[in-house]
Design a protein around this motif. Structure first.
Motif, PDB file in Angstrom:
ATOM      1  N   THR A   1       6.110  14.905  22.504  1.00 45.04           N
ATOM      2  CA  THR A   1       6.621  15.109  23.990  1.00 45.04           C
ATOM      3  C   THR A   1       7.755  14.107  24.685  1.00 45.04           C
ATOM      4  OG1 THR A   1       4.901  13.550  24.665  1.00 45.04           O
ATOM      5  CG2 THR A   1       4.071  15.882  24.454  1.00 45.04           C
ATOM      6  N   VAL A   2       8.002  13.299  23.705  1.00 48.04           N
ATOM      7  CA  VAL A   2       8.949  12.236  24.305  1.00 48.04           C
ATOM      8  C   VAL A   2      10.376  12.825  24.476  1.00 48.04           C
ATOM      9  CG1 VAL A   2       9.929  11.664  21.910  1.00 48.04           C
ATOM     10  CG2 VAL A   2      10.029  10.126  23.984  1.00 48.04           C
ATOM     11  N   ASP A   3      10.935  12.411  25.624  1.00 46.16           N
ATOM     12  CA  ASP A   3      12.640  13.005  26.042  1.00 46.16           C
ATOM     13  C   ASP A   3      13.357  12.016  25.609  1.00 46.16           C
ATOM     14  OD1 ASP A   3      14.603  14.471  27.005  1.00 46.16           O
ATOM     15  OD2 ASP A   3      14.046  14.168  29.235  1.00 46.16           O
ATOM     16  N   SER A   4      14.168  11.923  24.686  1.00 49.29           N
ATOM     17  CA  SER A   4      15.083  11.015  24.076  1.00 49.29           C
ATOM     18  C   SER A   4      16.342  11.472  24.937  1.00 49.29           C
ATOM     19  CB  SER A   4      15.311  11.268  22.820  1.00 49.29           C
ATOM     20  OG  SER A   4      14.370  11.095  21.841  1.00 49.29           O
ATOM     21  N   VAL A   5      16.668  10.363  25.907  1.00 45.64           N
ATOM     22  CA  VAL A   5      17.780  10.568  26.874  1.00 45.64           C
ATOM     23  C   VAL A   5      19.126   9.730  26.228  1.00 45.64           C
ATOM     24  CG1 VAL A   5      18.604   9.801  29.153  1.00 45.64           C
ATOM     25  CG2 VAL A   5      16.000  10.461  28.840  1.00 45.64           C
ATOM     26  N   VAL A   6      19.981  10.717  25.908  1.00 45.41           N
ATOM     27  CA  VAL A   6      21.105  10.053  25.000  1.00 45.41           C
ATOM     28  C   VAL A   6      22.589  10.635  25.639  1.00 45.41           C
ATOM     29  CG1 VAL A   6      22.157   9.766  22.856  1.00 45.41           C
ATOM     30  CG2 VAL A   6      19.472  10.173  23.156  1.00 45.41           C
ATOM     31  N   ASP A   7      23.498   9.829  26.059  1.00 47.87           N
ATOM     32  CA  ASP A   7      24.755  10.110  26.503  1.00 47.87           C
ATOM     33  C   ASP A   7      25.429  10.916  25.395  1.00 47.87           C
ATOM     34  OD1 ASP A   7      26.989   8.301  25.319  1.00 47.87           O
ATOM     35  OD2 ASP A   7      25.180   7.037  26.027  1.00 47.87           O
ATOM     36  N   GLU A   8      26.532  11.769  25.947  1.00 43.57           N
ATOM     37  CA  GLU A   8      27.183  12.728  24.804  1.00 43.57           C
ATOM     38  C   GLU A   8      27.861  11.886  23.891  1.00 43.57           C
ATOM     39  OE1 GLU A   8      28.201  16.669  23.412  1.00 43.57           O
ATOM     40  OE2 GLU A   8      26.776  15.921  24.761  1.00 43.57           O
TER      41      GLU A   8
ATOM     42  N   ALA B   1      14.843  21.220  12.996  1.00 43.39           N
ATOM     43  CA  ALA B   1      14.823  20.688  14.485  1.00 43.39           C
ATOM     44  C   ALA B   1      13.583  20.024  14.895  1.00 43.39           C
ATOM     45  CB  ALA B   1      14.821  22.158  15.387  1.00 43.39           C
ATOM     46  N   ALA B   2      13.690  18.616  15.539  1.00 44.68           N
ATOM     47  CA  ALA B   2      12.656  17.934  15.690  1.00 44.68           C
ATOM     48  C   ALA B   2      11.686  18.195  16.636  1.00 44.68           C
ATOM     49  CB  ALA B   2      13.230  16.420  16.072  1.00 44.68           C
ATOM     50  N   TYR B   3      10.431  17.376  16.629  1.00 44.74           N
ATOM     51  CA  TYR B   3       9.584  17.676  17.861  1.00 44.74           C
ATOM     52  C   TYR B   3       9.842  17.133  19.064  1.00 44.74           C
ATOM     53  CZ  TYR B   3       6.043  17.853  13.891  1.00 44.74           C
ATOM     54  OH  TYR B   3       5.251  18.018  12.927  1.00 44.74           O
ATOM     55  N   ASN B   4      10.967  16.391  19.469  1.00 41.64           N
ATOM     56  CA  ASN B   4      11.173  15.565  20.759  1.00 41.64           C
ATOM     57  C   ASN B   4      12.366  16.563  21.382  1.00 41.64           C
ATOM     58  OD1 ASN B   4      12.960  14.486  18.573  1.00 41.64           O
ATOM     59  ND2 ASN B   4      14.309  14.294  20.259  1.00 41.64           N
ATOM     60  N   ASP B   5      12.244  16.195  22.798  1.00 45.17           N
ATOM     61  CA  ASP B   5      13.015  16.641  23.701  1.00 45.17           C
ATOM     62  C   ASP B   5      14.267  15.790  23.730  1.00 45.17           C
ATOM     63  OD1 ASP B   5      11.071  18.365  24.478  1.00 45.17           O
ATOM     64  OD2 ASP B   5      11.024  17.701  26.487  1.00 45.17           O
ATOM     65  N   VAL B   6      15.319  16.453  23.943  1.00 45.17           N
ATOM     66  CA  VAL B   6      16.614  15.711  23.997  1.00 45.17           C
ATOM     67  C   VAL B   6      17.534  16.037  25.508  1.00 45.17           C
ATOM     68  CG1 VAL B   6      18.825  15.000  23.082  1.00 45.17           C
ATOM     69  CG2 VAL B   6      17.227  15.882  21.592  1.00 45.17           C
ATOM     70  N   ASN B   7      17.347  14.884  26.284  1.00 47.48           N
ATOM     71  CA  ASN B   7      17.953  15.175  27.538  1.00 47.48           C
ATOM     72  C   ASN B   7      17.242  16.220  28.381  1.00 47.48           C
ATOM     73  OD1 ASN B   7      19.788  13.033  27.193  1.00 47.48           O
ATOM     74  ND2 ASN B   7      21.244  14.494  26.040  1.00 47.48           N
TER      75      ASN B   7
END
Length: 783
Positions: free
Chosen positions: A156-163, A188-194
């Motif tokens: 469920t984690v949302d990894s917040v990563v700039d471009e 493709a991973a489990y997490n959200d990205v941005n």
């Protein structure tokens, strides 16, 4: 072959049926287009086969960080070939690896499966591994795309990563492995990205991977990761795993019929699947596999696995050349990790090896003393303690669904085992091979009733918190201390609760081992043994409690009273060597009190033999660290792996690991990335830069033949750009021999993402080094 035309020849339900697995690890055949079954297997440290637990006996390799510590593309290629042979022996077409996420925070529980904290080192080793595997016709799978560097709340984690950080750092290993090895699949991973699930990442998958990089291969979900039908299909995901159920099927057919997904999108997914099947020999004329391949316990595998493990081990300190050990030295071998050496990590990395060699088994002639406890959770009885432990699985009507004899004293039940009904109870029975005061207990969620000799014990165990899969990866456990006579019968039954998060699915087992002793008594025994020896070798480390899937660490401290043990031994011994049996950084508060430290990783089934070879110098432990070892908890550029309100911001940007330490964003580390002493000393001379290469002469100033790893780093003049590894090369030399070395630098590390595209960095300095803690030459660059 025209894969698109083949895909278009099928009707919509047939196409969609191919886009979800037929089982947990297989893909459905389709005779209409000549498609046979495609078989996948987990494979970071061994090709486990078509089941999550148990399965055939297979070779257990050293873990990824230990293999990467050789800093050798040749080693990575050999590992790929080895795994391909293991796969072919089982008829496996695709091995799910390598893991090329980066070591962002040293707390990451699954770092042991990934190569390093550096994108270039990771990408180059991954490319070599992929070539080794795919040259044999077995498909590799790069994982996990993308920003999947920790395990806490991983689904469920949302990894917040700039471009810029995403492209310059975390995508770069994937870019290298795609460009240089054409990996046939990506996971493709489990997490959200941005804010967008990794399985729906139109920007990353369609825009970058399939668009900018023109990737022709297949994108598969991590197991149970897919959260939608139309968004995932439109986002570039090609295949949902596992099957046969999942979020696509009828829902994806309906989405196409409703115009939410075009038929051309589905055709592209199917065409990519058919291309993969063709590459692995499962389309058209099916490829036959070699009949004669080395067995997991063959002499060829024993030599190979010992050499691969020992060569990656890293000498961190070595005062007065206490290592290698003198042949006539009286050695006291001390520690729980000496007698129960941890050879592999936890979770999906676990396999069923033919054996696991401990350091105590291999370092013959040493006086062996057990150490303090290293686990907070009991584990299944070791092989031989409860021989022929039998599990009988029954349904609600009492009918036997399955019977298993488990050499490892635990089983996974109800998951991918084809049982004819839902499990209601599991009975256990065995006789003790040893007697004495025993710690005995049960593992697994349910209501347990055990009889041990004449004593009855009962436990009601519930699933602990921890998210999806905890029933299998970290099941509940309870124990009791009981007196046992060898030959006593253990029998019992657990009644399962089908209303749990995964129903009647879980790991179930029996704990049985000598009851723990008072740690002060254990340390006193170790001190006495150390004082009577010429050198004390203390083996400490982590276990699968810390280095495992689905769980992150909360500290880098060694568990239990292992630090107390080392301090006490160092105070009593004439000389003290510490072997660290862990894949990732640990704190070493005693490092100035001991004479030598050997980092041994998780060394695979030949682990004890490899450690013995490294300690005695039979094989030089010429490894170099692939992760920076911080000096204290919290003293690294990226630390927390705990989401806040579901989000995990990558606020450090591209300054992870050595990059952040070098920039002063974290204190100086205990040991730098790239550090490693081997068994010789070296001088450097005549360093020169001629774009895109650095040349230098290295001279072995030691007394033994040795291998040196020349590293080149680029420190840009821009303050917002971190230092970065741009190339490395290895050389071997006899004592007194000088060898010219050329390091070809990768120009991809001269890029920065400026928001609209790639811009070139110009000014700065090149650092020629044995790790950033030992810089041997500085070469200024002019814009």
């Amino acid at each position: 072959m025209d894969y698109r035309k083949l895909a278009e020849s099928l009707d919509l339900p047939a196409k969609v049926r191919l886009l979800t697995g037929a089982s947990v690890f297989t893909l459905a055949p389709e005779p209409a287009v000549g498609l046979g079954e495609v078989r996948m297997s987990d494979g970071p440290t061994g090709v486990r086969g078509l089941t999550f637990a148990g399965g055939p006996v297979v070779a257990l390799l050293p873990n990824a960080t230990l293999l990467a510590s050789a800093w050798s593309a040749d080693t990575a290629y050999e590992v790929g070939r080895l795994l391909a042979e293991e796969a072919m022996a089982q008829g496996i077409h695709v091995v799910l690896g390598p893991t090329i996420n980066l070591h962002r925070s040293p707390l990451g529980g699954r770092l042991f499966e990934a190569y390093s904290e550096d994108p270039l080192l990771t990408g180059k080793l991954a490319a070599a591994y992929v070539r080794g595997m795919q040259d044999s016709g077995v498909g590799a799978c790069l994982k996990h795309l993308i920003a999947n560097e920790s395990e806490t709340d991983r689904t469920t984690v949302d990894s917040v990563v700039d471009e810029a950080t995403l492209r310059e750092l975390y995508l770069l290993p994937f870019e290298i492995a795609v460009a240089e090895a054409d990996a046939w699949s990506v996971m493709a991973a489990y997490n959200d990205v941005n804010g967008v699930p990794a399985t729906e990442q139109d920007h990353v998958v369609n825009g970058i991977l399939k668009g900018e990089w023109a990737y022709p291969g297949l994108v598969v979900s991590d197991w149970f990761a897919t959260k939608s039908a139309a968004p995932a299909a439109n986002g570039g995901l090609d295949l949902v795993m596992p099957g046969p159920d999942g979020p696509w099927g009828d829902a994806l057919v309906a989405a196409v019929e409703a115009g939410e997904v075009t038929s051309s999108v589905v055709d592209d997914h199917v065409a990519r699947l058919l291309r993969l099947a063709d590459r692995v020999g499962a389309l058209g004329s099916l490829r036959t596999r070699p009949a004669a391949l080395p067995a997991p316990d063959s002499p060829a595998r024993r030599e190979q696995l010992t050499r691969l493990a020992a060569a990656g081990m890293t000498v961190l300190t070595n005062r007065d050349e206490v290592l290698p050990l003198a042949g006539d030295a009286r050695v006291a071998l001390i520690g729980r990790h000496a007698v129960e050496t941890i050879c592999m990590g936890g979770g999906s990395a676990q396999v069923n090896p033919p054996y696991q060699v401990s350091v105590a088994d291999a370092l013959t002639g040493a006086t062996v003393t057990d150490g303090v406890e290293v686990r907070s959770r009991p584990v299944p009885a070791r092989a031989g303690f409860l021989p022929d432990l039998r599990f009988t699985i029954r349904g609600a009507d009492g009918a036997v669904l399955d019977e298993r004899v488990a050499s490892g004293s635990s089983i996974v039940a109800g998951f991918d085992d084809g049982l004819a009904g839902q499990i209601a109870t599991i009975s256990v029975q065995a006789r003790f091979a040893v007697g004495g005061e025993i710690e005995v207990g049960a593992i697994g969620a349910g209501s347990w009733r055990l009889r041990v000799g004449a004593l009855d014990v009962a436990y009601d165990l519930v699933v602990p918190p921890g998210g999806f899969g905890v029933e299998v990866l970290a099941p509940p456990v309870a124990t009791s201390r009981v007196p046992v006579v060898a030959g006593d019968l253990l029998e019992g039954v657990v009644t399962l609760d089908p209303s749990g998060p995964m129903g009647s699915v879980g790991r179930f087992g029996i704990v049985a081992r000598p009851a723990p002793r008072d740690p002060d008594e254990v340390i006193a025994d170790a001190v006495a043994a150390a004082a009577a020896a010429d050198v004390a070798v203390v083996v400490v480390g982590l276990t699968e409690e810390q280095e495992t899937e689905a769980v992150d660490k909360h500290t880098l401290r060694l568990p239990g009273r292992q630090d107390d043990l080392v301090f006490a031994v160092a105070g009593a011994a004439a000389r003290t060597v510490v072997v660290v049996n862990a894949a990732t950084p640990v704190l070493m508060p005693w490092r100035e009190q001991v004479d030598a430290i050997l980092w041994a990783g998780l060394p695979g089934q030949e682990g004890g033999h490899a450690v013995a070879a490294a300690l005695t110098g039979a094989i030089e432990p010429a490894g170099r660290l692939v992760t920076t070892f911080p000096a204290a908890d919290g003293a690294s550029p990226a630390w927390s792996v705990t989401p806040v309100d579901g989000k995990l911001p990558y606020t450090e940007g591209t300054f992870i690991g050595y990059r952040g330490h070098h920039a002063g964003r974290a204190p100086a580390p205990a040991f730098w990335f790239g550090h490693g002493l081997g068994y010789a000393t070296w001088s450097y001379s005549d360093a020169r830069w001629s774009h895109p290469s650095v040349s230098v002469t290295v001279t072995n100033t030691g007394t033994r033949p040795s291998r040196e790893v020349v590293q080149v780093y680029f420190a840009p003049s821009e303050p917002d750009q971190p230092v970065r590894l741009v190339g490395w090369a290895a050389a071997e030399a006899a004592p007194g021999e000088s060898v010219p070395v050329t390091v070809d630098c990768d120009t991809r590390l001269w890029r920065r993402w400026d928001g609209a595209g790639w811009a070139t960095l110009t000014g700065g300095t090149l650092l020629v080094a044995r790790g950033l803690g030992d810089i041997r030459a500085t070469l200024p660059l002019t814009p």
